[in-house]
Design a protein around this motif. Structure first.
Motif, PDB file in Angstrom:
ATOM      1  N   VAL A 137      -5.534   6.997  13.038  1.00 41.70           N
ATOM      2  CA  VAL A 137      -4.881   8.051  12.267  1.00 41.70           C
ATOM      3  C   VAL A 137      -4.898   9.336  13.085  1.00 41.70           C
ATOM      4  O   VAL A 137      -5.941   9.746  13.592  1.00 41.70           O
ATOM      5  CB  VAL A 137      -5.588   8.244  10.919  1.00 41.70           C
ATOM      6  CG1 VAL A 137      -5.036   9.476  10.200  1.00 41.70           C
ATOM      7  CG2 VAL A 137      -5.413   7.003  10.048  1.00 41.70           C
ATOM      8  N   VAL A 138      -3.735   9.992  13.189  1.00 42.29           N
ATOM      9  CA  VAL A 138      -3.602  11.190  14.017  1.00 42.29           C
ATOM     10  C   VAL A 138      -3.244  12.390  13.141  1.00 42.29           C
ATOM     11  O   VAL A 138      -2.252  12.358  12.399  1.00 42.29           O
ATOM     12  CB  VAL A 138      -2.523  10.996  15.103  1.00 42.29           C
ATOM     13  CG1 VAL A 138      -2.383  12.267  15.942  1.00 42.29           C
ATOM     14  CG2 VAL A 138      -2.865   9.798  15.982  1.00 42.29           C
ATOM     15  N   ASP A 139      -4.057  13.433  13.212  1.00 37.66           N
ATOM     16  CA  ASP A 139      -3.804  14.731  12.579  1.00 37.66           C
ATOM     17  C   ASP A 139      -3.357  14.635  11.120  1.00 37.66           C
ATOM     18  O   ASP A 139      -2.262  15.098  10.763  1.00 37.66           O
ATOM     19  CB  ASP A 139      -2.744  15.504  13.379  1.00 37.66           C
ATOM     20  CG  ASP A 139      -3.217  15.850  14.774  1.00 37.66           C
ATOM     21  OD1 ASP A 139      -4.439  15.999  14.960  1.00 37.66           O
ATOM     22  OD2 ASP A 139      -2.371  15.950  15.681  1.00 37.66           O
ATOM     23  N   PRO A 140      -4.169  14.062  10.250  1.00 36.19           N
ATOM     24  CA  PRO A 140      -3.817  14.082   8.826  1.00 36.19           C
ATOM     25  C   PRO A 140      -3.910  15.501   8.274  1.00 36.19           C
ATOM     26  O   PRO A 140      -4.779  16.269   8.677  1.00 36.19           O
ATOM     27  CB  PRO A 140      -4.871  13.172   8.185  1.00 36.19           C
ATOM     28  CG  PRO A 140      -6.044  13.241   9.119  1.00 36.19           C
ATOM     29  CD  PRO A 140      -5.472  13.412  10.495  1.00 36.19           C
ATOM     30  N   ASP A 141      -3.005  15.867   7.372  1.00 38.98           N
ATOM     31  CA  ASP A 141      -3.038  17.216   6.801  1.00 38.98           C
ATOM     32  C   ASP A 141      -3.391  17.166   5.317  1.00 38.98           C
ATOM     33  O   ASP A 141      -3.623  16.093   4.753  1.00 38.98           O
ATOM     34  CB  ASP A 141      -1.704  17.943   7.020  1.00 38.98           C
ATOM     35  CG  ASP A 141      -0.515  17.174   6.431  1.00 38.98           C
ATOM     36  OD1 ASP A 141      -0.721  16.450   5.431  1.00 38.98           O
ATOM     37  OD2 ASP A 141       0.601  17.298   6.947  1.00 38.98           O
ATOM     38  N   GLU A 142      -3.420  18.332   4.692  1.00 36.12           N
ATOM     39  CA  GLU A 142      -3.835  18.414   3.297  1.00 36.12           C
ATOM     40  C   GLU A 142      -2.873  17.694   2.361  1.00 36.12           C
ATOM     41  O   GLU A 142      -3.259  17.225   1.292  1.00 36.12           O
ATOM     42  CB  GLU A 142      -3.958  19.885   2.882  1.00 36.12           C
ATOM     43  CG  GLU A 142      -5.098  20.614   3.583  1.00 36.12           C
ATOM     44  CD  GLU A 142      -5.233  22.041   3.107  1.00 36.12           C
ATOM     45  OE1 GLU A 142      -4.394  22.458   2.278  1.00 36.12           O
ATOM     46  OE2 GLU A 142      -6.158  22.730   3.552  1.00 36.12           O
ATOM     47  N   PHE A 189       0.857  -1.191   0.000  1.00 34.13           N
ATOM     48  CA  PHE A 189       0.000   0.000   0.000  1.00 34.13           C
ATOM     49  C   PHE A 189       0.889   1.236   0.000  1.00 34.13           C
ATOM     50  O   PHE A 189       1.431   1.619   1.039  1.00 34.13           O
ATOM     51  CB  PHE A 189      -0.923   0.004   1.217  1.00 34.13           C
ATOM     52  CG  PHE A 189      -1.839  -1.178   1.288  1.00 34.13           C
ATOM     53  CD1 PHE A 189      -2.995  -1.229   0.525  1.00 34.13           C
ATOM     54  CD2 PHE A 189      -1.535  -2.261   2.100  1.00 34.13           C
ATOM     55  CE1 PHE A 189      -3.830  -2.328   0.582  1.00 34.13           C
ATOM     56  CE2 PHE A 189      -2.364  -3.366   2.161  1.00 34.13           C
ATOM     57  CZ  PHE A 189      -3.517  -3.398   1.397  1.00 34.13           C
ATOM     58  N   HIS A 190       1.000   1.862  -1.167  1.00 39.07           N
ATOM     59  CA  HIS A 190       1.884   3.023  -1.301  1.00 39.07           C
ATOM     60  C   HIS A 190       1.394   4.203  -0.468  1.00 39.07           C
ATOM     61  O   HIS A 190       2.175   5.110  -0.154  1.00 39.07           O
ATOM     62  CB  HIS A 190       1.989   3.427  -2.769  1.00 39.07           C
ATOM     63  CG  HIS A 190       0.683   3.880  -3.366  1.00 39.07           C
ATOM     64  ND1 HIS A 190       0.231   5.177  -3.266  1.00 39.07           N
ATOM     65  CD2 HIS A 190      -0.275   3.200  -4.054  1.00 39.07           C
ATOM     66  CE1 HIS A 190      -0.937   5.286  -3.861  1.00 39.07           C
ATOM     67  NE2 HIS A 190      -1.283   4.105  -4.346  1.00 39.07           N
ATOM     68  N   GLN A 191       0.111   4.206  -0.070  1.00 48.04           N
ATOM     69  CA  GLN A 191      -0.408   5.309   0.734  1.00 48.04           C
ATOM     70  C   GLN A 191       0.297   5.422   2.078  1.00 48.04           C
ATOM     71  O   GLN A 191       0.303   6.486   2.706  1.00 48.04           O
ATOM     72  CB  GLN A 191      -1.913   5.143   0.974  1.00 48.04           C
ATOM     73  CG  GLN A 191      -2.761   5.155  -0.290  1.00 48.04           C
ATOM     74  CD  GLN A 191      -3.088   3.750  -0.766  1.00 48.04           C
ATOM     75  OE1 GLN A 191      -2.307   2.818  -0.562  1.00 48.04           O
ATOM     76  NE2 GLN A 191      -4.229   3.594  -1.426  1.00 48.04           N
ATOM     77  N   LEU A 192       0.915   4.316   2.540  1.00 47.03           N
ATOM     78  CA  LEU A 192       1.589   4.331   3.838  1.00 47.03           C
ATOM     79  C   LEU A 192       2.885   5.125   3.813  1.00 47.03           C
ATOM     80  O   LEU A 192       3.493   5.354   4.858  1.00 47.03           O
ATOM     81  CB  LEU A 192       1.860   2.890   4.307  1.00 47.03           C
ATOM     82  CG  LEU A 192       0.600   2.102   4.688  1.00 47.03           C
ATOM     83  CD1 LEU A 192       0.946   0.646   4.957  1.00 47.03           C
ATOM     84  CD2 LEU A 192      -0.059   2.722   5.919  1.00 47.03           C
ATOM     85  N   ALA A 193       3.301   5.555   2.632  1.00 51.15           N
ATOM     86  CA  ALA A 193       4.467   6.438   2.556  1.00 51.15           C
ATOM     87  C   ALA A 193       4.165   7.785   3.210  1.00 51.15           C
ATOM     88  O   ALA A 193       5.080   8.566   3.504  1.00 51.15           O
ATOM     89  CB  ALA A 193       4.874   6.635   1.103  1.00 51.15           C
ATOM     90  N   SER A 194       2.887   8.058   3.462  1.00 54.55           N
ATOM     91  CA  SER A 194       2.480   9.324   4.078  1.00 54.55           C
ATOM     92  C   SER A 194       2.605   9.309   5.600  1.00 54.55           C
ATOM     93  O   SER A 194       2.376  10.340   6.241  1.00 54.55           O
ATOM     94  CB  SER A 194       1.034   9.649   3.697  1.00 54.55           C
ATOM     95  OG  SER A 194       0.898   9.807   2.295  1.00 54.55           O
ATOM     96  N   VAL A 195       2.949   8.164   6.201  1.00 51.85           N
ATOM     97  CA  VAL A 195       3.146   8.103   7.653  1.00 51.85           C
ATOM     98  C   VAL A 195       4.413   8.882   8.003  1.00 51.85           C
ATOM     99  O   VAL A 195       5.506   8.540   7.562  1.00 51.85           O
ATOM    100  CB  VAL A 195       3.270   6.648   8.139  1.00 51.85           C
ATOM    101  CG1 VAL A 195       3.564   6.618   9.633  1.00 51.85           C
ATOM    102  CG2 VAL A 195       1.993   5.872   7.829  1.00 51.85           C
ATOM    103  N   ASP A 196       4.282   9.952   8.784  1.00 53.00           N
ATOM    104  CA  ASP A 196       5.463  10.747   9.138  1.00 53.00           C
ATOM    105  C   ASP A 196       5.909  10.545  10.579  1.00 53.00           C
ATOM    106  O   ASP A 196       6.971  11.012  10.978  1.00 53.00           O
ATOM    107  CB  ASP A 196       5.210  12.235   8.870  1.00 53.00           C
ATOM    108  CG  ASP A 196       4.063  12.805   9.706  1.00 53.00           C
ATOM    109  OD1 ASP A 196       3.423  12.030  10.449  1.00 53.00           O
ATOM    110  OD2 ASP A 196       3.809  14.018   9.613  1.00 53.00           O
TER     111      ASP A 196
END
Length: 355
Positions: A279-284, A53-60
């Motif tokens: 999920v905690v504090d997702p941004d734009e 799942f490439h979307q997990l690259a957004s985990v900071d």
């Protein structure tokens, strides 16, 4: 020969990167200390998750319910902290990969939030699309948009999913067929499209969303059946909200000469990770924090959740929703018509008192 010890890092990494099952990767990390150290140091669990799942690259950032604090700035302590962070990352991504691939597939829709328009409230509310029955007490159960002269006016339905992280594998929609009008018209749309995302935390409007995934347009058939829409690949919904977008009106109502879109049921099937992650504090930009709620086996967590859903604590919200359906029903019919409650093995005594 232990190839981890005897081969160079790149070759060993190429070999272990061929493992595409999270369980196999966990087993590899249990072979020996050297294998475990290699799997953790090379972040193979994280790489596997990103491959799935490439979307997990957004985990900071990764958060836990109780974070350990570092005890000092010395090099040895910093090295220990780095090791602990890598080990924690390994545990989190191994758990995440297992939950995304092996948890049972079931309905992921928790509640209906809003519709872009509704012809008659509460009789034709979006809440009716949560019930799989086409009729309730002999009365059709469906959502209806408001009517328009233009066929190009779209409609949208927004739903809350069962958890901030859900792997959606299949979506289904059943258009409504009006059996009472001549010709028995079916009020489907030409196309349907799906979006997944989260609430916009920076907006003062609670109904503003950031959609991080948009599907292709699927053609809808003008048929009274549950129509399945297979996504090209499983999609990880980050934020727990789904939008269903109906494009193009097909059927005109003879009574007012307007075009409507009507839906009996909306269904999203997949794997919910609500018991394990938040999920905690997702941004734009799509970046978000991943909070670990439990390191328990996702399979066992889901089995326990199913037991809880069958118990009295989960029965009451379902009963309250049915009460709302009953109110909608009474708006349409006189009270001498029998309303049929959904079947349940629970004792209804306390709920009848509530009624």
């Amino acid at each position: 020969m232990d190839f981890i010890k005897n081969l160079d890092t790149d070759t060993s990494l190429a070999i272990l990167s061929c493992l595409d099952d999270p369980s196999d990767l966990v087993r590899a990390s249990a072979v020996s200390r050297s294998w475990r150290h290699f799997v953790i140091k090379q972040s193979l669990s994280k790489s596997l998750c990103l491959k799935l799942f490439h979307q997990l690259a957004s985990v900071d950032r990764i958060l836990e319910t109780s974070n350990e604090e570092s005890s000092g700035p010395s090099s040895s302590v910093m090295e220990d902290n780095t090791t602990r962070l890598l080990e924690r990352e390994h545990r989190v991504y191994a758990l995440l990969a297992k939950g995304c691939t092996s948890s049972p597939i079931k309905s992921c829709v928790e509640d209906a939030i809003t519709a872009s328009s509704t012809d008659r409230l509460p009789e034709e509310s979006i809440l009716n699309t949560l019930d799989e029955r086409e009729r309730i007490g002999g009365t059709p159960s469906y959502w209806s948009s408001s009517g328009h002269h233009k066929t190009s006016v779209p409609e949208t339905l927004v739903y809350k999913l069962k958890g901030d992280l859900c792997v959606i594998t299949e979506l289904s929609i059943q258009p409504f067929q009006d059996f009472f009008d001549p010709g028995r018209p079916i009020y489907s749309s030409h196309y349907v499209r799906f979006r997944f995302g989260h609430l916009d935390n920076k907006s003062h409007d609670k109904n503003n969303y950031v959609w991080t995934y948009t599907s292709q347009q699927f053609p809808m058939a003008q048929e009274n059946r549950l129509q399945n829409f297979q996504l090209p690949e499983p999609v990880l919904c980050i934020g727990g909200f789904m939008l269903v977008e109906f494009l193009g009106r097909v059927q005109r109502c003879d009574i007012d000469d307007l075009y409507y879109i009507c839906v009996t049921h909306v269904k999203a099937m997949g794997r919910s990770l609500a018991k394990s992650f938040r999920v905690v504090d997702p941004d734009e930009s799509g970046k978000f924090g991943l909070k670990v709620l439990s390191y328990s086996d996702p399979q066992e967590m889901n089995e326990k959740e199913e037991e809880e859903e069958a118990g009295p604590s989960a029965f009451r919200p379902m009963r309250n929703r049915n009460l709302e359906q009953l109110v909608n029903f009474l708006h349409r019919h006189s009270t001498d018509v029998q309303y049929v409650w959904p079947e349940s093995d629970e004792d209804h005594e306390s709920d009848e008192e509530e009624v």
